[in-house]
Motif scaffolding. Structure first.
Motif, mmCIF file in Angstrom:
data_model
loop_
_atom_site.group_PDB
_atom_site.id
_atom_site.type_symbol
_atom_site.label_atom_id
_atom_site.label_comp_id
_atom_site.label_asym_id
_atom_site.label_seq_id
_atom_site.Cartn_x
_atom_site.Cartn_y
_atom_site.Cartn_z
ATOM 1 N N GLY A 9 1.054 -1.510 0.315
ATOM 2 C CA GLY A 9 -0.169 -0.392 0.005
ATOM 3 C C GLY A 9 0.782 0.885 0.153
ATOM 4 O O GLY A 9 2.267 1.336 -0.202
ATOM 5 N N PRO A 10 0.614 2.863 0.271
ATOM 6 C CA PRO A 10 1.055 3.227 -0.170
ATOM 7 C C PRO A 10 2.064 4.391 1.015
ATOM 8 O O PRO A 10 2.542 4.632 0.673
ATOM 9 C CB PRO A 10 -0.096 4.458 0.242
ATOM 10 C CG PRO A 10 -1.828 4.506 0.416
ATOM 11 C CD PRO A 10 -1.236 2.381 0.497
ATOM 12 N N GLU A 11 1.617 3.115 2.093
ATOM 13 C CA GLU A 11 2.391 3.888 3.517
ATOM 14 C C GLU A 11 4.354 2.727 3.592
ATOM 15 O O GLU A 11 4.420 2.951 4.623
ATOM 16 C CB GLU A 11 1.565 3.711 4.691
ATOM 17 C CG GLU A 11 0.665 4.965 5.016
ATOM 18 C CD GLU A 11 -0.171 5.650 6.194
ATOM 19 O OE1 GLU A 11 0.290 4.537 6.986
ATOM 20 O OE2 GLU A 11 -1.195 5.781 5.573
ATOM 21 N N GLY A 12 3.765 1.755 2.811
ATOM 22 C CA GLY A 12 4.096 0.953 3.005
ATOM 23 C C GLY A 12 4.972 -0.015 4.111
ATOM 24 O O GLY A 12 3.871 -0.387 5.002
ATOM 25 N N LEU A 13 6.523 -0.203 4.825
ATOM 26 C CA LEU A 13 6.608 -1.017 6.026
ATOM 27 C C LEU A 13 6.447 0.181 6.543
ATOM 28 O O LEU A 13 5.914 -0.259 7.843
ATOM 29 C CB LEU A 13 8.131 -1.260 5.034
ATOM 30 C CG LEU A 13 8.896 -1.926 6.452
ATOM 31 C CD1 LEU A 13 8.273 -3.141 7.272
ATOM 32 C CD2 LEU A 13 10.521 -2.287 6.574
ATOM 33 N N ASP A 14 6.733 1.167 7.177
ATOM 34 C CA ASP A 14 6.664 2.272 7.720
ATOM 35 C C ASP A 14 5.594 2.091 8.857
ATOM 36 O O ASP A 14 5.180 2.372 9.624
ATOM 37 C CB ASP A 14 7.700 3.506 7.414
ATOM 38 C CG ASP A 14 9.102 3.783 7.355
ATOM 39 O OD1 ASP A 14 9.446 2.926 8.168
ATOM 40 O OD2 ASP A 14 8.685 4.765 6.016
ATOM 41 N N GLY A 15 4.041 2.225 7.884
ATOM 42 C CA GLY A 15 3.479 2.251 7.724
ATOM 43 C C GLY A 15 2.370 1.082 8.634
ATOM 44 O O GLY A 15 1.498 1.288 9.386
#
Length: 137
Positions: free
Chosen positions: A62-68
């Motif tokens: 998704g748009p936030e990737g691993l950090d999200g």
């Protein structure tokens, strides 16, 4: 234990297993074994595992990737389960007895985000190595 917290722990194990770009059969078997025997997963419906894994993949892509994903996981977990979360991630990466650079980087990233002291994380890492050690040839 809430289903959301159990799902968050599983997400961390999946990310730990895939941090070197491929999940091995041993890592998958370890995840299933941990879910099957640890008290923190008591009441977890193993039939949901595929759905939880797919949700994890969706969040990673998704748009936030691993950090999200990490932010969401850490926000979901009760503070008292942060050491458990780290221990599960270490357990999954240690199953191969060799940690790739990507796995080490993921564990470092996780360690930085969790509110655990360095002594606690070192003890978890040493214990995992001891559990996975084989007899010398």
């Amino acid at each position: 234990m809430s289903t959301a917290a159990q799902d968050a722990l599983i997400h961390l194990m999946i990310v730990a297993a895939t941090s070197d770009s491929a999940i091995t059969d041993r890592e998958l078997a370890r995840i299933q074994a941990l879910i099957g025997r640890l008290p923190v997963f008591e009441g977890f419906d193993i039939d949901r595992l595929e759905d939880v894994a797919n949700a994890c993949a969706d969040k990673l892509n998704g748009p936030e990737g691993l950090d999200g994903l990490l932010d969401q996981v850490i926000d979901t977990l009760p503070k008292k389960l942060q050491d458990t979360a780290y221990a599960l991630a270490v357990e999954v990466t240690a199953v191969d007895l060799f940690l790739e650079q990507e796995e080490l980087r993921f564990l470092e990233m996780l360690r930085d985000r969790l509110e655990l002291d360095r002594l606690t994380t070192a003890a978890i890492e040493v214990a995992a190595r001891a559990r996975h050690r084989r007899m010398p040839a």
